[in-house]
Design an enzyme around this catalytic site. Structure first.
Site, PDB file in Angstrom:
ATOM      1  N   HIS A  10      -3.780  -9.069   2.887  1.00 48.87           N
ATOM      2  CA  HIS A  10      -5.824  -9.446   3.452  1.00 48.87           C
ATOM      3  C   HIS A  10      -5.501 -10.072   3.960  1.00 48.87           C
ATOM      4  CE1 HIS A  10      -5.856  -7.477  -0.623  1.00 48.87           C
ATOM      5  NE2 HIS A  10      -6.117  -6.588  -0.547  1.00 48.87           N
ATOM      6  N   ARG A  69       1.006  -1.043   0.390  1.00 48.82           N
ATOM      7  CA  ARG A  69       0.529  -0.460   0.318  1.00 48.82           C
ATOM      8  C   ARG A  69       0.844   1.463  -0.069  1.00 48.82           C
ATOM      9  NH1 ARG A  69      -1.934  -3.236   3.504  1.00 48.82           N
ATOM     10  NH2 ARG A  69      -3.777  -4.438   3.546  1.00 48.82           N
TER      11      ARG A  69
END
Length: 298
Positions: free
Chosen positions: A270, A148
């Site tokens: 995730h 990210r």
């Protein structure tokens, strides 16, 4: 109303301690819940007296008033967590949020770039300038790891091991993961650390891996502007851009080349496989290519 706002702050403090949520998430919850308290107050209600029908009416009103489904989903999450907390702390004898209906979210496919477009983007920075050498290294690391943007700009020198070729990432929920860098990213990191970072620091001693021109930690917004700049140079349509465009490309291209979905899930950090499954739309392209190559009637 002041008492209700004070309880929200107590709830947010508890949430921060228990879940270690990001500051952006906490601030969004604060805005949503403060809005809810004001909405209740105008109707003669409080956190102690609000019922399920009241909360459902609030959600419906937000949606009908143009609230995005994603914003309504965040509001619902904040409301549920707040009333669960109030019930647990015995401020209420019930939880009026327990049976609230969730707003339906449209499934949006992530924007992704082709491998050729990514290559053009990675070649856009001028590597003879320290600032653009930093950007080149950042883009290479981003595409190699699928980090990210917030994780990328938060990296420190101690987070990378060029000898082992890995980066240590502290992701959402303070979860740690190790992600391989690959030879190309390691090369550009080594080049940047030798020829770019010392110039950017200009004698300042900080542990940030990718400092700004002022020798401080770069913001996500600054790096997003840099990505857009290089995308223009690379001739990439702005419609295909998002702050996480290389993260999406990382996942998409791994799956296109046959990577296991659970491996991609681990690399992306995730917690839920369903979050990763949205990238499987790209498998259609791969299947079509295989069909054309191997089927006798293709």
């Amino acid at each position: 109303m002041k008492q209700d706002l004070a309880r929200i702050e107590q709830f947010l403090d508890a949430l921060w301690l228990e879940k270690n949520l990001a500051e952006n998430t906490l601030n969004a919850y604060r805005r949503d819940l403060s809005m809810m308290v004001e909405w209740l107050h105008h109707r003669g209600l409080t956190l102690a007296t609000a019922q399920s029908d009241d909360l459902q009416a609030l959600l419906a009103e937000r949606l009908e008033g143009g609230y995005k489904a994603t914003s309504s989903a965040r509001l619902l999450s904040a409301v549920r967590r707040l009333f669960q907390y109030l019930y647990r702390e015995k401020f209420r004898e019930d939880d009026p949020s327990a049976h609230l209906a969730s707003p339906k979210l449209p499934q949006r496919l992530p924007k992704d770039l082709s491998e050729a477009q990514v290559e053009r983007l990675l070649q856009a920075p001028l590597i003879d300038q320290p600032l653009e050498l930093r950007d080149k290294a950042m883009l290479e690391v981003l595409y190699a790891t699928g980090l990210r943007v917030s994780e990328l700009v938060g990296l420190t020198m101690s987070d990378i091991s060029l000898r082992q070729g890995v980066v240590r990432v502290i992701g959402k929920g303070n979860k740690e993961r190790l992600v391989p860098l690959g030879e190309e990213a390691v090369y550009w990191l080594e080049t940047y650390l030798e020829h770019g970072r010392p110039w950017l620091l200009n004698g300042v001693s900080i542990d940030v891996l990718f400092p700004s021109q002022r020798a401080q930690q770069m913001t996500r917004q600054t790096f997003w502007h840099r990505i857009k700049h290089y995308a223009v140079l690379a001739g990439i349509d702005s419609e295909k851009l998002s702050p996480h465009v290389l993260r999406h490309a990382f996942a998409t291209h791994l799956l296109n080349h046959g990577a296991d979905l659970r491996v991609v899930q681990m690399l992306l950090g995730h917690s839920d496989l369903s979050t990763t499954q949205i990238y499987t739309h790209v498998a259609t392209e791969r299947l079509r290519q295989l069909h054309q190559q191997h089927h006798p009637r293709a």
